[in-house]
Design a protein around this motif. Sequence first.
Motif, PDB file in Angstrom:
ATOM      1  N   VAL A 119       0.867  -1.170   0.000  1.00 38.05           N
ATOM      2  CA  VAL A 119       0.000   0.000   0.000  1.00 38.05           C
ATOM      3  C   VAL A 119       0.909   1.226   0.000  1.00 38.05           C
ATOM      4  N   TRP A 120       0.836   2.006  -1.061  1.00 39.92           N
ATOM      5  CA  TRP A 120       1.713   3.158  -1.254  1.00 39.92           C
ATOM      6  C   TRP A 120       0.916   4.452  -1.377  1.00 39.92           C
ATOM      7  N   ASP A 121       1.522   5.545  -0.988  1.00 39.84           N
ATOM      8  CA  ASP A 121       1.050   6.855  -1.408  1.00 39.84           C
ATOM      9  C   ASP A 121       1.347   6.911  -2.910  1.00 39.84           C
ATOM     10  N   GLU A 122       0.385   7.363  -3.716  1.00 40.06           N
ATOM     11  CA  GLU A 122       0.554   7.298  -5.166  1.00 40.06           C
ATOM     12  C   GLU A 122       1.776   8.085  -5.652  1.00 40.06           C
ATOM     13  N   GLU A 123       1.964   9.295  -5.173  1.00 40.59           N
ATOM     14  CA  GLU A 123       3.119  10.096  -5.608  1.00 40.59           C
ATOM     15  C   GLU A 123       4.434   9.442  -5.212  1.00 40.59           C
ATOM     16  N   THR A 124       4.500   8.935  -3.989  1.00 50.14           N
ATOM     17  CA  THR A 124       5.723   8.292  -3.509  1.00 50.14           C
ATOM     18  C   THR A 124       6.054   7.079  -4.357  1.00 50.14           C
ATOM     19  N   MET A 125       5.032   6.276  -4.661  1.00 47.43           N
ATOM     20  CA  MET A 125       5.278   5.077  -5.468  1.00 47.43           C
ATOM     21  C   MET A 125       5.830   5.441  -6.843  1.00 47.43           C
ATOM     22  N   ARG A 126       5.240   6.425  -7.475  1.00 50.21           N
ATOM     23  CA  ARG A 126       5.706   6.820  -8.808  1.00 50.21           C
ATOM     24  C   ARG A 126       7.150   7.346  -8.760  1.00 50.21           C
ATOM     25  N   ALA A 127       7.488   8.047  -7.694  1.00 45.98           N
ATOM     26  CA  ALA A 127       8.850   8.572  -7.548  1.00 45.98           C
ATOM     27  C   ALA A 127       9.856   7.445  -7.290  1.00 45.98           C
ATOM     28  N   GLN A 128       9.415   6.369  -6.609  1.00 44.96           N
ATOM     29  CA  GLN A 128      10.304   5.270  -6.249  1.00 44.96           C
ATOM     30  C   GLN A 128      10.455   4.226  -7.352  1.00 44.96           C
ATOM     31  N   CYS A 129       9.512   4.183  -8.283  1.00 47.18           N
ATOM     32  CA  CYS A 129       9.514   3.131  -9.307  1.00 47.18           C
ATOM     33  C   CYS A 129      10.674   3.275 -10.277  1.00 47.18           C
ATOM     34  N   LEU A 130      11.111   2.149 -10.773  1.00 42.09           N
ATOM     35  CA  LEU A 130      12.108   2.131 -11.833  1.00 42.09           C
ATOM     36  C   LEU A 130      11.461   2.579 -13.141  1.00 42.09           C
ATOM     37  N   THR A 131      12.223   3.250 -13.973  1.00 44.70           N
ATOM     38  CA  THR A 131      11.724   3.565 -15.308  1.00 44.70           C
ATOM     39  C   THR A 131      11.696   2.262 -16.113  1.00 44.70           C
ATOM     40  N   ASP A 132      11.055   2.291 -17.279  1.00 44.65           N
ATOM     41  CA  ASP A 132      11.027   1.106 -18.140  1.00 44.65           C
ATOM     42  C   ASP A 132      12.452   0.683 -18.507  1.00 44.65           C
ATOM     43  N   GLU A 133      13.299   1.671 -18.792  1.00 43.21           N
ATOM     44  CA  GLU A 133      14.684   1.368 -19.168  1.00 43.21           C
ATOM     45  C   GLU A 133      15.434   0.730 -17.992  1.00 43.21           C
ATOM     46  N   GLN A 134      15.274   1.294 -16.799  1.00 41.91           N
ATOM     47  CA  GLN A 134      15.934   0.728 -15.613  1.00 41.91           C
ATOM     48  C   GLN A 134      15.446  -0.688 -15.347  1.00 41.91           C
ATOM     49  N   LEU A 135      14.137  -0.904 -15.467  1.00 45.27           N
ATOM     50  CA  LEU A 135      13.575  -2.232 -15.255  1.00 45.27           C
ATOM     51  C   LEU A 135      14.179  -3.232 -16.231  1.00 45.27           C
ATOM     52  N   GLY A 136      14.265  -2.859 -17.503  1.00 39.95           N
ATOM     53  CA  GLY A 136      14.851  -3.742 -18.499  1.00 39.95           C
ATOM     54  C   GLY A 136      16.288  -4.093 -18.168  1.00 39.95           C
ATOM     55  N   GLU A 137      17.061  -3.103 -17.759  1.00 32.01           N
ATOM     56  CA  GLU A 137      18.465  -3.337 -17.397  1.00 32.01           C
ATOM     57  C   GLU A 137      18.577  -4.278 -16.201  1.00 32.01           C
ATOM     58  N   LYS A 138      17.777  -4.022 -15.179  1.00 31.17           N
ATOM     59  CA  LYS A 138      17.842  -4.841 -13.958  1.00 31.17           C
ATOM     60  C   LYS A 138      17.401  -6.276 -14.232  1.00 31.17           C
ATOM     61  N   LEU A 139      16.352  -6.445 -15.031  1.00 34.68           N
ATOM     62  CA  LEU A 139      15.907  -7.797 -15.379  1.00 34.68           C
ATOM     63  C   LEU A 139      16.971  -8.529 -16.181  1.00 34.68           C
ATOM     64  N   ALA A 140      17.594  -7.827 -17.108  1.00 33.12           N
ATOM     65  CA  ALA A 140      18.654  -8.448 -17.905  1.00 33.12           C
ATOM     66  C   ALA A 140      19.799  -8.901 -16.997  1.00 33.12           C
ATOM     67  N   GLN A 141      20.158  -8.073 -16.020  1.00 32.27           N
ATOM     68  CA  GLN A 141      21.230  -8.432 -15.084  1.00 32.27           C
ATOM     69  C   GLN A 141      20.835  -9.649 -14.243  1.00 32.27           C
ATOM     70  N   LEU A 142      19.606  -9.643 -13.750  1.00 32.48           N
ATOM     71  CA  LEU A 142      19.152 -10.742 -12.896  1.00 32.48           C
ATOM     72  C   LEU A 142      19.019 -12.059 -13.647  1.00 32.48           C
ATOM     73  N   LEU A 143      18.551 -11.987 -14.889  1.00 32.20           N
ATOM     74  CA  LEU A 143      18.217 -13.195 -15.625  1.00 32.20           C
ATOM     75  C   LEU A 143      19.329 -13.683 -16.550  1.00 32.20           C
ATOM     76  N   ALA A 144      20.331 -12.862 -16.718  1.00 36.35           N
ATOM     77  CA  ALA A 144      21.424 -13.283 -17.597  1.00 36.35           C
ATOM     78  C   ALA A 144      22.157 -14.468 -16.982  1.00 36.35           C
ATOM     79  N   GLY A 145      22.269 -15.518 -17.723  1.00 34.94           N
ATOM     80  CA  GLY A 145      22.994 -16.693 -17.255  1.00 34.94           C
ATOM     81  C   GLY A 145      24.488 -16.481 -17.418  1.00 34.94           C
ATOM     82  N   PRO A 146      25.260 -17.370 -16.871  1.00 35.08           N
ATOM     83  CA  PRO A 146      26.702 -17.262 -17.046  1.00 35.08           C
ATOM     84  C   PRO A 146      27.075 -17.385 -18.524  1.00 35.08           C
ATOM     85  N   ALA A 147      28.057 -16.609 -18.919  1.00 35.06           N
ATOM     86  CA  ALA A 147      28.512 -16.643 -20.309  1.00 35.06           C
ATOM     87  C   ALA A 147      29.075 -18.011 -20.650  1.00 35.06           C
ATOM     88  N   THR A 148      28.744 -18.501 -21.832  1.00 37.29           N
ATOM     89  CA  THR A 148      29.268 -19.802 -22.248  1.00 37.29           C
ATOM     90  C   THR A 148      30.197 -19.673 -23.419  1.00 37.29           C
TER      91      THR A 148
END
Length: 148
Positions: A119-148
């Motif tokens: 449960v968030w204050d709407e303004e606070t949540m929007r300020a704290q959220c990752l942008t679409d670009e940041q989300l994509g970067e973070k997901l790529a980092q989390l889901l990237a497997g070890p290089a083969t």
Amino acid sequence: MFTGTITARLDAKGRVFLPSEFRRRLADAEAGLMLRRDIYQPCLVIYPAATWQAEVAALRARLNRWDPVQAMVYRRFLSDVEPLTLDASGRFLLSRRMQELCHIGKSVCFVGADDRIEVWDEETMRAQCLTDEQLGEKLAQLLAGPAT
């Protein structure tokens, strides 16, 4: 599993409707909800009773209650918790204390977060959220497997 984001408004008495989508998912769960301030973010968390009990049991199992620092951690963890009761219309009272702890104004966002609801204050949540670009970067980092 709770997913999605739904915006609602607090009334003059501090009551708000728990979104019907989330209420339907709770209907199958055991009765009882707990509301707690999050330990990392400026939001509140609604726990179904079974989820809350599992969280407390996991913490208790790892604690040495004879250690004063660990006892204080446990005490503090439990001190920011309130039982949450829905009325016949699906509303609940968000206490003034909880509103102040997380700076929650009139516009509230409910965010499905797997086995709990944030449960968030709407303004606070929007300020704290990752942008679409940041989300994509973070997901790529989390889901990237070890290089083969």
